[in-house]
Design a protein around this motif. Structure first.
Motif, PDB file in Angstrom:
ATOM      1  N   UNK A  41       0.844  -1.179   0.107  1.00 52.55           N
ATOM      2  CA  UNK A  41      -0.033  -0.090   0.021  1.00 52.55           C
ATOM      3  C   UNK A  41       0.784   1.252  -0.061  1.00 52.55           C
ATOM      4  N   UNK A  42       0.169   2.403  -0.426  1.00 50.70           N
ATOM      5  CA  UNK A  42       1.212   3.737  -0.592  1.00 50.70           C
ATOM      6  C   UNK A  42      -0.036   4.537   0.373  1.00 50.70           C
ATOM      7  N   UNK A  43       0.704   5.228   1.396  1.00 56.53           N
ATOM      8  CA  UNK A  43       0.119   5.783   2.498  1.00 56.53           C
ATOM      9  C   UNK A  43       0.473   7.189   2.220  1.00 56.53           C
ATOM     10  N   UNK A  44      -0.487   7.922   2.150  1.00 58.50           N
ATOM     11  CA  UNK A  44       0.000   9.535   2.124  1.00 58.50           C
ATOM     12  C   UNK A  44      -0.828  10.344   3.208  1.00 58.50           C
ATOM     13  N   UNK A  45      -0.036  11.449   3.658  1.00 56.62           N
ATOM     14  CA  UNK A  45      -0.871  12.417   4.305  1.00 56.62           C
ATOM     15  C   UNK A  45      -1.140  13.577   3.500  1.00 56.62           C
ATOM     16  N   UNK A  46      -2.289  14.073   3.345  1.00 53.35           N
ATOM     17  CA  UNK A  46      -2.815  15.170   2.564  1.00 53.35           C
ATOM     18  C   UNK A  46      -3.446  16.185   2.983  1.00 53.35           C
ATOM     19  N   UNK A  47      -2.944  17.443   2.658  1.00 51.24           N
ATOM     20  CA  UNK A  47      -3.826  18.635   2.909  1.00 51.24           C
ATOM     21  C   UNK A  47      -4.073  19.543   1.915  1.00 51.24           C
ATOM     22  N   UNK A  48      -5.328  20.020   1.955  1.00 53.79           N
ATOM     23  CA  UNK A  48      -5.896  21.073   1.054  1.00 53.79           C
ATOM     24  C   UNK A  48      -5.931  22.302   1.910  1.00 53.79           C
ATOM     25  N   UNK A  49      -5.415  23.646   1.191  1.00 53.25           N
ATOM     26  CA  UNK A  49      -5.501  24.724   1.644  1.00 53.25           C
ATOM     27  C   UNK A  49      -6.152  25.805   0.623  1.00 53.25           C
ATOM     28  N   UNK A  50      -7.276  26.449   0.873  1.00 55.34           N
ATOM     29  CA  UNK A  50      -8.105  26.069   1.985  1.00 55.34           C
ATOM     30  C   UNK A  50      -8.705  24.873   2.035  1.00 55.34           C
ATOM     31  N   UNK A  51      -9.411  24.530   3.107  1.00 56.74           N
ATOM     32  CA  UNK A  51     -10.027  23.088   3.086  1.00 56.74           C
ATOM     33  C   UNK A  51     -11.327  23.085   2.639  1.00 56.74           C
ATOM     34  N   UNK A  52     -11.879  22.045   2.332  1.00 52.31           N
ATOM     35  CA  UNK A  52     -13.353  22.033   1.489  1.00 52.31           C
ATOM     36  C   UNK A  52     -13.349  21.118   0.358  1.00 52.31           C
ATOM     37  N   UNK A  53     -12.059  20.987  -0.355  1.00 52.57           N
ATOM     38  CA  UNK A  53     -12.059  20.345  -1.601  1.00 52.57           C
ATOM     39  C   UNK A  53     -12.363  18.710  -1.541  1.00 52.57           C
ATOM     40  N   UNK A  54     -12.361  18.381  -0.313  1.00 50.10           N
ATOM     41  CA  UNK A  54     -12.708  16.624  -0.251  1.00 50.10           C
ATOM     42  C   UNK A  54     -14.266  16.417  -0.664  1.00 50.10           C
ATOM     43  N   UNK A  55     -14.953  17.447  -0.446  1.00 47.43           N
ATOM     44  CA  UNK A  55     -16.533  17.281  -0.762  1.00 47.43           C
ATOM     45  C   UNK A  55     -16.491  17.001  -2.206  1.00 47.43           C
ATOM     46  N   UNK A  56     -15.721  17.313  -3.241  1.00 44.70           N
ATOM     47  CA  UNK A  56     -15.840  17.210  -4.619  1.00 44.70           C
ATOM     48  C   UNK A  56     -15.693  15.358  -4.750  1.00 44.70           C
TER      49      UNK A  56
END
Length: 135
Positions: free
Chosen positions: A99-114
């Motif tokens: 498995x490939x394990x990643x820590x991911x951030x979005x700035x500003x947040x909220x893009x995860x809703x897509x």
């Protein structure tokens, strides 16, 4: 505020899974998003972009290929960090059997809703363990 992985839902897709620990919708006052992404062996996610947010990927473990801004894919491995500017098209592919394990951030947040609009999206409530089956 402490957030336990067991206390948040899991998003699953044909290629892997995501747990979002911090999101503006989940944590009052949060301005960014942080989560762990697992890309299953031999899988990857399609080319896409986030028009209104930059993304940072930190490789916790595993190896893969990363494409940023429609450039030539390059190898990523444990300890590497990738910055993806807002609007840049990108994709990630796990080229190994681990498995490939990643820590991911979005700035500003909220893009995860897509991600909720993806055809292979499934949401598993907190505490439920997602299962993958061979087709």
């Amino acid at each position: 505020m402490l957030v336990s992985p067991d206390a948040v839902p899991t998003m699953t897709f044909d290629w892997g899974s995501i747990k979002w620990f911090v999101t503006p919708a989940r944590i009052p006052g949060a301005g960014s998003t942080l989560g762990e992404v697992i890309v299953n062996p031999g899988k990857g996610h399609a080319r896409h972009n986030h028009p209104n947010a930059e993304e940072i990927i930190y490789v916790i473990s595993g190896e893969g290929m990363q494409m940023v801004d429609d450039g030539e894919p390059f190898p990523i491995r444990e300890g590497d960090t990738v910055h993806i500017p807002a609007g840049a098209y990108h994709s990630t592919f796990n080229r190994t059997w681990r498995t490939l394990r990643l820590l991911v951030t979005y700035t500003p947040g909220g893009e995860e809703k897509a991600l909720e609009g993806a055809p292979d999206y499934c949401l598993h409530e907190a505490g439920v363990i997602a299962e993958w089956r061979q087709a």
